[in-house]
Write an enzyme that holds these catalytic residues in place. Structure first.
Site, short mmCIF file in Angstrom:
data_model
loop_
_atom_site.label_atom_id
_atom_site.label_comp_id
_atom_site.label_asym_id
_atom_site.label_seq_id
_atom_site.Cartn_x
_atom_site.Cartn_y
_atom_site.Cartn_z
N ASP A 83 1.00 -1.13 0.18
CA ASP A 83 0.05 -0.08 -0.14
C ASP A 83 0.89 1.26 0.02
O ASP A 83 1.23 1.60 1.14
CB ASP A 83 -0.85 -0.06 1.24
N ASP A 86 -13.14 5.31 2.35
CA ASP A 86 -11.72 5.43 2.79
C ASP A 86 -11.50 6.96 3.14
O ASP A 86 -11.22 8.05 2.46
CB ASP A 86 -10.76 5.26 1.53
N LYS A 102 3.46 10.95 -3.62
CA LYS A 102 2.25 10.38 -4.41
C LYS A 102 1.36 11.39 -5.09
O LYS A 102 0.73 11.18 -6.23
CB LYS A 102 1.67 9.33 -3.33
N GLU A 148 -6.94 0.75 -5.11
CA GLU A 148 -7.09 0.49 -3.55
C GLU A 148 -8.61 -0.02 -3.03
O GLU A 148 -8.36 -0.85 -2.11
CB GLU A 148 -6.68 2.00 -2.86
#
Lengths: 620, 107
Positions: free
Chosen positions: A25, A206, A86, A184
């Site tokens: 992850d 999330d 990211k 994800e």
């Protein structure tokens, strides 16, 4: 002795060939790595027992720090410490600067290849991500006791091709082999085993530290399709803390600006109180003020809920919008999966439950659920599960093969094969002393090269000179889970190798694919005939070639009459092989075989006696 | 026939079995492979084979096929942690030699 893990029935590997796999992850703020061992997926911790690796890389004068040690430097040395790479990966400079105007870095490089100037020189976001992956990979190697066969890396569902490709590049740079990238939310659904469950719509909520993502997935025949994604890239658990700090400042009668140490203390206390209120109804908070006096207050869960209520409502509004985008009614959602540490907050859980009218799945640690799902997928992809449990991910739309002598297509991977897949086939040389071979990669269902689609060509050179048919050339076709085809050819005795990568579905739309399949059906009989003819013609020219070579070398073993008979038979074969009669070519081939039988026998005898001449019996 | 498990191994096997949620037990076996001739097999069991023998040790069903049995008599299964790496380890009184990594052995 190497340590063993329990394998699935019939899936034990031979020593030194364990298929170690992990799921990564690669998060904006934190990253994790997990693996399936003895049938259970769990995250792997570092030598200090920490699972979470902050996604922070600090470039120091003589080394590169990753994780907690880099985090410690993010305040005092922000220009050289890259956080949240990211957010930057696969984006243009313009994108980055308009989205995140207040980043502390010195950007350099050009518009499409932004780089950050550090004291170690310019680094790009791919390199930063690679450092994080390297660190996780090293941890996994230590924890699993060997090199990883491959990893699954998760990416947000809304990542585009450039961001995905950059993530893969980062893995390559880190020396990690990527089995596939996984969305994800899909990983979270896989962690809960929803991939083998009921087909239908799944919502993945999330809520991380700094971002909120809602994804609507549809599970159909084992494949998760992303229907819509939404969220807020600037809303997360950190905002809960900020709301709480503001409240505490107001209650204590403090006025901003405050000293940095007091700000930091308030932030820590707020975060701690928030976490405590997950289990407790009330917490006591003590703040050491700048004049060294203590200020105390108590905070109830109800008060916290009042403070963060508006933020939670904001996430629910995003959920409603995203469902609308997906054209899905709220009652069609069969499961809600909770991801991200902030979903531990009781108010978030109850509000999400109320909103979807469904108890959300929360039994797996929300910080680890994505990594765990990726690990489960990785375990399947490296082949540690029986084939029956293999997830149907995707299939090849058309057969893939290569050109052989005579313009024929030899299919290596048939149509409708589930990917990822790797298949190898052996080929050999056609002529004596042949040192190179052209590999022509084709796609399609037809038998002849002209009727299929050419994807790529490459050459294998440096094959050692051998008699025709003696070389073993292994051609391997590999289609990865992203549909990327790579073809490699290797000559076995010398190890010379050559390869190429192609995207097989490139440029073909669904109509073209179905037309190509239809053509192969309607032309099946003709194709078959054409293939048989070509095969015989190829065989004829091969036989002529080899007999002529043999005559050149060993005609002394034959009488003039015998030579004449063989030459006649060859002449006839050469003649009929130009025609279209399969049967005639077969007959002529038989005639050549008959006429050369005695020749072959004598050549054999002669080469044996040559080999034996001058050798003592006990040396044989 | 005696096969034993250390308390650590028994506990881990039980928890892995429970985690998996299905299966009849744990298979211990040997395979003729590897650089020193034989290698250990450690697998979950969903179906029994004809030549399988079942042992009940420390609340765990241990399944061993007849051919493996002769090699495994007296063996002890342990669960150990070496650095970050955790896993099962066999102590086999029958093994005469092992390859460098110990994954395969001969008798």
């Amino acid at each position: 002795m190497a340590l063993l893990q329990i394998a699935e029935p019939g899936q034990s590997t031979v020593p030194h060939e364990h298929r170690l796999a992990a799921g990564i992850d690669l998060g904006t703020t934190n990253s994790l790595i997990a693996s399936v061992q003895s049938g259970s997926a769990s995250t792997l911790s570092d030598d200090q027992g920490r699972d979470i690796l902050p996604s922070i890389v600090s470039y120091q004068a003589d080394n590169v720090l990753v994780g907690q040690t880099a985090q410690a430097l993010s305040i005092e040395d922000p220009e050289n410490t890259v956080t949240s790479a990211k957010r930057l990966i696969g984006r243009s400079l313009h994108d980055i600067q308009s989205k995140y105007p207040s980043l502390p870095y010195n950007f350099c490089g050009d518009e499409n290849h932004p780089e950050i100037m550090t004291r170690q020189g310019a680094v790009n976001p791919v390199q930063v991500s690679a450092e994080i992956l390297k660190s996780l990979n090293a941890r996994a190697q230590a924890a699993l006791g060997g090199d990883l066969t491959g990893v699954v890396i998760t990416v947000p569902a809304h990542f585009d091709d450039a961001q995905r490709q950059s993530t893969k590049d980062a893995a390559k740079l880190a020396g990690v082999s990527v089995l596939r990238l996984l969305n994800e939310p899909t990983a979270a659904a896989v962690a809960y085993g929803l991939d083998s469950g009921q087909e239908g719509v799944i919502a993945v909520y999330d809520l991380g530290g700094g971002t909120f993502d809602i994804s609507i997935l549809r599970l159909n025949k084992g494949v998760f399709e992303v229907l819509a994604t939404g969220g807020d890239s600037a809303l997360g658990g950190d905002d809960f803390d900020v709301a709480l700090v503001d409240y505490l400042i107001e209650q204590a009668g403090l006025v901003r600006p405050l000293s940095p140490s007091l700000e930091r203390q308030l932030m820590q206390q707020a975060c701690f109180a928030k976490e405590q209120l997950t289990a407790k109804e009330q917490v006591e908070i003590t703040i050491l003020l700048d004049d060294n006096s203590n200020w105390q207050t108590s905070l109830s869960k109800a008060q916290l809920n009042v403070l963060i209520g508006p933020l939670v409502n904001k996430t629910l509004r995003a959920c409603r919008r995203t469902l609308k985008d997906a054209e899905i009614g709220i009652d069609e959602v069969i499961e809600v999966v909770m991801v991200g540490g902030s979903t531990r907050v009781p108010l978030v859980r109850t509000e999400v439950e109320k909103h979807f009218n469904k108890t959300p799945l929360t039994s797996i640690d929300p910080d680890k659920v994505v990594a765990i799902g990726a690990a489960i997928q990785a375990d399947v992809l490296v082949g540690n599960k029986p084939d029956s449990e293999m997830l149907l991910l995707d299939v090849t739309p058309l057969s893939l093969g290569l050109e052989t002598m005579g313009g024929l297509v030899e299919k290596v991977i048939p149509r409708n094969t589930t990917i990822p897949v790797a298949k190898a086939q052996e080929f050999t040389t056609f002529k004596d002393g042949q040192t190179a071979m052209a590999v022509h990669v084709l796609q399609g269902e037809r038998e002849l090269v002209d009727d299929c689609r050419s994807l790529a060509r490459f050459e294998l050179r440096g094959i050692p000179a051998m008699t025709a048919g003696a070389a073993h050339i292994r051609v391997t076709f590999k289609v990865d889970a992203d549909g990327l085809l790579s073809v490699s050819a290797m000559e076995k005795s010398s190890g010379v190798e050559s390869s190429i990568e192609v995207k097989p579905s490139f440029g073909l739309d669904d109509n073209q694919i179905s037309q190509m399949i239809k053509d192969s059906m309607s032309n099946a009989a003709d194709d078959m005939q054409a293939r048989m003819l070509k095969e015989q013609q190829v065989e004829a020219s091969r036989v002529i070639e080899s007999v002529q070579a043999a005559l050149l070398a060993d005609s002394k073993l034959l009488t003039t009459d015998e030579i004449a008979a063989i030459e006649n038979a060859i002449k006839l074969l050469a003649q009929v092989s130009q025609g279209q009669e399969v049967k005639a070519i077969e007959n002529a081939l038989d005639a050549v075989n008959d006429s050369t039988a005695i020749f072959a026998e004598r050549r054999m005898d002669s080469s044996i006696s040559q080999a034996l001449a001058g050798q003592a019996v006990d040396k044989m | 026939m005696s096969v034993t498990m250390t308390p650590a191994a028994a506990e881990r096997v039980q928890s892995f079995m429970q985690n998996r949620g299905k299966g009849l037990g744990l298979r211990l076996g040997i395979k003729t492979t590897g650089c020193s001739g034989l290698a250990y097999v450690l697998e979950f069991v969903d179906d029994l084979n004809e030549d399988d023998q079942l042992f009940h040790i420390d609340d765990v069903n241990i399944i061993i096929d007849e051919k493996s049995l002769v090699y495994l008599d007296g063996i002890e299964l342990d669960f150990v942690k070496e650095g970050l790496n955790e896993g099962f380890k066999f102590t086999n009184p029958n093994a005469k030699g092992e390859c460098g990594c110990g994954e395969s052995f001969n008798v």
